[in-house]
Enzyme design. Structure first.
Site, PDB file in Angstrom:
ATOM      1  N   LYS A 235      25.670   5.937  39.600  1.00 45.83           N
ATOM      2  CA  LYS A 235      26.710   6.945  39.806  1.00 45.83           C
ATOM      3  C   LYS A 235      27.717   6.510  40.862  1.00 45.83           C
ATOM      4  O   LYS A 235      28.550   7.308  41.285  1.00 45.83           O
ATOM      5  CB  LYS A 235      26.078   8.274  40.225  1.00 45.83           C
ATOM      6  CG  LYS A 235      25.157   8.881  39.163  1.00 45.83           C
ATOM      7  CD  LYS A 235      24.742  10.277  39.566  1.00 45.83           C
ATOM      8  CE  LYS A 235      23.312  10.566  39.174  1.00 45.83           C
ATOM      9  NZ  LYS A 235      22.860  11.876  39.635  1.00 45.83           N
TER      10      LYS A 235
ATOM     11  N   ARG B 208      14.882  21.197  40.744  1.00 42.08           N
ATOM     12  CA  ARG B 208      16.171  21.370  40.064  1.00 42.08           C
ATOM     13  C   ARG B 208      16.032  22.393  38.940  1.00 42.08           C
ATOM     14  O   ARG B 208      14.997  22.447  38.274  1.00 42.08           O
ATOM     15  CB  ARG B 208      16.639  20.042  39.455  1.00 42.08           C
ATOM     16  CG  ARG B 208      17.014  18.999  40.452  1.00 42.08           C
ATOM     17  CD  ARG B 208      18.424  19.246  40.980  1.00 42.08           C
ATOM     18  NE  ARG B 208      18.712  18.430  42.139  1.00 42.08           N
ATOM     19  CZ  ARG B 208      18.596  18.854  43.406  1.00 42.08           C
ATOM     20  NH1 ARG B 208      18.181  20.063  43.665  1.00 42.08           N
ATOM     21  NH2 ARG B 208      18.894  18.062  44.407  1.00 42.08           N
TER      22      ARG B 208
ATOM     23  N   PRO C  79      29.717  15.002  38.785  1.00 41.25           N
ATOM     24  CA  PRO C  79      29.792  13.676  38.175  1.00 41.25           C
ATOM     25  C   PRO C  79      28.435  13.013  38.034  1.00 41.25           C
ATOM     26  O   PRO C  79      27.740  12.777  39.011  1.00 41.25           O
ATOM     27  CB  PRO C  79      30.677  12.892  39.166  1.00 41.25           C
ATOM     28  CG  PRO C  79      31.339  13.919  40.021  1.00 41.25           C
ATOM     29  CD  PRO C  79      30.404  15.069  40.061  1.00 41.25           C
ATOM     30  N   GLU C  80      28.054  12.747  36.809  1.00 41.47           N
ATOM     31  CA  GLU C  80      26.889  11.926  36.523  1.00 41.47           C
ATOM     32  C   GLU C  80      27.405  10.688  35.810  1.00 41.47           C
ATOM     33  O   GLU C  80      28.606  10.432  35.821  1.00 41.47           O
ATOM     34  CB  GLU C  80      25.901  12.706  35.632  1.00 41.47           C
ATOM     35  CG  GLU C  80      25.450  14.022  36.254  1.00 41.47           C
ATOM     36  CD  GLU C  80      24.497  14.807  35.364  1.00 41.47           C
ATOM     37  OE1 GLU C  80      23.851  14.201  34.496  1.00 41.47           O
ATOM     38  OE2 GLU C  80      24.406  16.030  35.539  1.00 41.47           O
TER      39      GLU C  80
END
Length: 306
Positions: free
Chosen positions: A57, A273, A2-3
DNA sequence: CTTACGGCCTGGGTGC
DNA sequence: TGCACCCAGGCCGTAA
């Protein structure tokens, strides 16, 4: 994972059923991801939901102990004296269900509502977070986060970017600089703006910053429209999958052809990342320390202290 | 001060 | 069939 678009999708779903409801009781399974588990059972029951909002978020359930009169037009968040904040981490799900429905595995929170349903929190990895913030403390909580990626103005965005010496990818992921972005939408936005993820933020030209700002907002808005991306197992508040993953242009497309020029998409590590980009459309910054390409086979890792 | 980086949490998926 | 290991996001400690 979830972003911003996924969290927005969940928030919109919860708005259909939560406002006006009152919490009756709280049952928790594993609670090691909750700041103060006992506080939930102590402070939630009896409180009524004024509104459900998104803070970066975080899902923010605004609560009041003075029910009824405060609830006509619930835009008045200042009426809330307590905020129930939920971060879904990577695998968190939040949904209103009938107690009669089967319970999904890894469901760790049951928040009983006064209409007989319950708000359920499911999180396989328990990378999520839950905390209570009082109305007084909410401004301080918000102040620790940057401007919302969906609403930040072009001017404010440019000022922030120009003042950063970190790589642009790191900037986009830094919730203190800009709230709501995550790995997927950072990569997608950079591809659309034709900016290499390892470029230094301060070195971007005004035109590039403007492109990135526009690309970011377009990507986020389009993703919200499609209910987010369900690449692992994201589900919205009704248990439905999003479909933005079919629009991904670079994320998780290593080795596949760039939609613009056909060059194979590459993946490197930037800001710790995975970062996916087109080496032709998104030109690498010159003469920086070369970033290691990720070997196709597994790399050797050993634990420290051995 | 800002930035970079490794480690940690967890468990499903993957590849051997 | 089993099993070691990779990876994800956020956060924290440490180093430059």
């Amino acid at each position: 994972m979830p972003e911003l678009p996924e969290v927005e999708t969940v928030v919109r779903g919860l708005r259909a059923s939560l406002p006006g409801r009152r919490f009756v009781s709280v049952r928790l399974g594993k609670s090691d991801f909750i700041d103060d588990p006992a506080a939930l059972g102590e402070h939630l029951p009896g409180r009524q939901v004024l509104a459900v909002e998104r803070i970066g978020k975080f899902i923010c359930v605004q609560l009041t102990r003075h029910g009824g009169q405060a609830l006509q037009r619930s835009q008045d968040a200042s009426a809330a004296d307590l905020h129930f904040l939920i971060h879904l981490g990577m695998t968190g799900r939040l949904a209103v269900r009938s107690p009669a429905e089967p319970v999904a595995p890894h469901t760790h929170g049951f928040f009983e509502l006064d209409d007989g349903n319950e708000l359920r929190y499911t999180d396989i990895r328990r990378f999520g977070r839950m905390l209570l913030v009082t109305g007084d403390a909410l401004p301080a909580f918000q102040a620790r986060l940057g401007a919302d990626a969906l609403f930040v103005s072009a001017r404010q965005f440019a000022e922030q970017v120009q003042g950063r010496r970190a790589r642009i990818k790191a900037f986009l992921l830094d919730q203190k600089a800009l709230r709501g972005m995550g790995n997927i939408y950072a990569d997608e936005s950079l591809w659309r703006a034709r900016i290499h993820p390892a470029r230094l933020a301060a070195n971007l030209g005004a035109d590039e910053i403007a492109r990135l700002h526009q690309a970011m907002r377009q990507v986020l808005r389009a993703a919200i429209k499609l209910g987010g991306s369900s690449i692992s197992d994201f589900l919205d508040a009704e248990g439905k999958r999003g479909s933005y993953q079919v629009r991904h242009r670079v994320y998780d497309r290593e080795g596949e052809k760039c939609f613009r020029c056909g060059t194979p998409i590459e993946r490197i590590i930037v800001a710790g990342r995975s970062s996916h980009f087109c080496p032709n459309c998104q030109r690498a910054p010159r003469a920086r320390k070369p970033r290691k390409r990720i070997a196709a086979r597994k790399s050797v890792r050993r634990r420290s202290g051995s």
